[in-house]
Design an enzyme around this catalytic site. Structure first.
Site, PDB file in Angstrom:
ATOM      1  N   ARG A   6     -35.704 -13.900   5.058  1.00  0.00           N
ATOM      2  CA  ARG A   6     -35.259 -14.459   6.341  1.00  0.00           C
ATOM      3  C   ARG A   6     -36.264 -15.472   6.886  1.00  0.00           C
ATOM      4  O   ARG A   6     -36.409 -15.631   8.096  1.00  0.00           O
ATOM      5  CB  ARG A   6     -35.012 -13.356   7.382  1.00  0.00           C
ATOM      6  CG  ARG A   6     -34.003 -12.315   6.959  1.00  0.00           C
ATOM      7  CD  ARG A   6     -32.610 -12.901   6.731  1.00  0.00           C
ATOM      8  NE  ARG A   6     -31.705 -11.852   6.302  1.00  0.00           N
ATOM      9  CZ  ARG A   6     -31.475 -11.529   5.034  1.00  0.00           C
ATOM     10  NH1 ARG A   6     -32.091 -12.200   4.062  1.00  0.00           N
ATOM     11  NH2 ARG A   6     -30.632 -10.571   4.712  1.00  0.00           N
ATOM     12  N   SER A  47     -26.710  -8.799  12.286  1.00  0.00           N
ATOM     13  CA  SER A  47     -27.933  -7.996  12.250  1.00  0.00           C
ATOM     14  C   SER A  47     -28.964  -8.569  13.219  1.00  0.00           C
ATOM     15  O   SER A  47     -29.399  -9.710  13.062  1.00  0.00           O
ATOM     16  CB  SER A  47     -28.525  -7.971  10.842  1.00  0.00           C
ATOM     17  OG  SER A  47     -27.636  -7.341   9.944  1.00  0.00           O
ATOM     18  N   GLU A  94     -34.347 -10.550  14.013  1.00  0.00           N
ATOM     19  CA  GLU A  94     -33.839 -11.613  13.151  1.00  0.00           C
ATOM     20  C   GLU A  94     -33.252 -12.731  13.984  1.00  0.00           C
ATOM     21  O   GLU A  94     -33.260 -13.899  13.596  1.00  0.00           O
ATOM     22  CB  GLU A  94     -32.783 -11.038  12.203  1.00  0.00           C
ATOM     23  CG  GLU A  94     -32.256 -12.017  11.184  1.00  0.00           C
ATOM     24  CD  GLU A  94     -31.371 -11.355  10.145  1.00  0.00           C
ATOM     25  OE1 GLU A  94     -30.446 -12.018   9.649  1.00  0.00           O
ATOM     26  OE2 GLU A  94     -31.599 -10.174   9.817  1.00  0.00           O
TER      27      GLU A  94
END
Length: 338
Positions: free
Chosen positions: A165, A237, A334
């Protein structure tokens, strides 16, 4: 096509559906159009940012400045041979539209990333991933405009700093690069990636690992686990899976034998499922008047109706603090908080 909007309501432009406004938003279609837009220096002299699909952003206040919004949606085949096809995709195309396009043409590499919301231009920034696949697996190059020099640049994947990520676009190029297109290298040879048990089972039940079946399986699993942002405000998420030293993971495994452990960037580390930690801490299904944790997936925070970005962030902070106190593991967000 270039358009300008003043004092724009951002509620429809963020998947959480939280209220916020921006002083100005300007759309652009291509790198050339973006360069023309920025040439006089007015926008760059103040605060500015890039707003793609708004699927990975949480607004906690109004944006005092200019948002650049990509709208180009073209797909161009650059080259093709017996094994691979190279395609150039403009930044404003919906990611899942690209996945559908590739699957329909028998091209492998994107199928595990089906139904991930957002635009193509945001995919390399976050190095989006799911079910054992990541954007970096197929990205060949990223086309961008350097706002410091207004020079058009093409950055090869090897120089994009891809990690879990992460990418150079969240690091040294943050606030400098605006992505206008991405070049992908897709395969003609079948290479199914079914390392995740639920994906393997679902694909087998549909008749085996064809491109169409893998896409159908991923789509079905995601729809069962994740709320549709068109119906329930969310950003998918909200938390990253934490990467910890293997010794830390093994100590936790002794205390919690059902804790899954996943490989990380090297053998000295392990990746822990943040959803498992949040669930075990008792947060799955947690509800407050306007915000909550999704009942089928603990990684997902939801707008239950009328939530502000500050309220969402407050819930996220409470969860992070509780998980760290219980397990000694810090989980990071995130989602980008603005």
């Amino acid at each position: 096509m270039m358009e300008r909007f003043l004092d724009i309501d951002l509620t429809p432009y963020n998947s959480f559906g939280v209220p916020a406004r921006a002083d100005r938003m300007v759309t652009f279609d291509s790198r050339e159009e973006l360069r023309e837009l920025l040439a006089d220096g007015e926008i760059l002299a103040g605060r500015w940012g890039v707003l793609s699909g708004g699927n990975n952003i949480l607004f906690t206040q109004d944006f005092r400045g200019t948002l650049l919004h990509p709208v180009g949606k073209g797909i161009e085949v650059l080259s093709s041979d017996v094994s691979r096809v190279r395609v150039r995709v403009q930044a404003g195309l919906e990611w899942d539209d690209l996945v559908a396009w590739a699957v329909e043409r028998g091209l492998w590499g994107l199928e595990n990333l089906s139904l991930i919301p957002g635009y193509v231009g945001a995919a390399p920034v976050q190095n989006i991933g799911a079910y054992g696949a990541e954007a970096k697996d197929t990205v060949e190059a990223v086309e961008l405009l350097d706002t410091g020099t207004l020079a058009p640049l093409t950055l090869a994947a090897a120089h994009c700093g891809f990690g879990y990520r992460e990418s150079v676009f969240k690091g040294v190029l943050r606030g400098r690069a605006v992505i206008t297109a991405v070049v992908f290298s897709l395969g003609r040879v079948p290479r199914p990636s079914l390392g995740y048990g639920d994906l393997a089972r679902e694909t087998a039940a549909l008749g085996g690992p064809s491109l169409e079946n893998i896409r159908r399986a991923v789509t079905a699993i995601r729809r069962r686990k994740l709320p549709d942002p068109k119906e329930t405000g969310n950003a998918g998420s909200f938390f990253k899976n934490p990467v910890v030293e293997r010794s830390v993971a093994e100590r936790l495994k002794e205390r919690y034998p059902d804790l899954p452990l996943y490989p990380a960037q090297d053998e000295a580390h392990c990746k822990l499922p943040a959803g498992w930690l949040i669930d075990r801490a008792g947060w799955k299904g947690h509800a407050r008047p306007t915000v909550g944790v999704h009942g089928a997936q603990a990684l997902v925070l939801v707008n239950r109706g009328g939530a502000t970005g500050t309220e969402v962030l407050g819930l996220a902070s409470d969860i992070r603090r509780d998980v760290e106190e219980r397990f000694g593991v810090r989980i990071e967000t995130e989602v980008n908080v603005w």
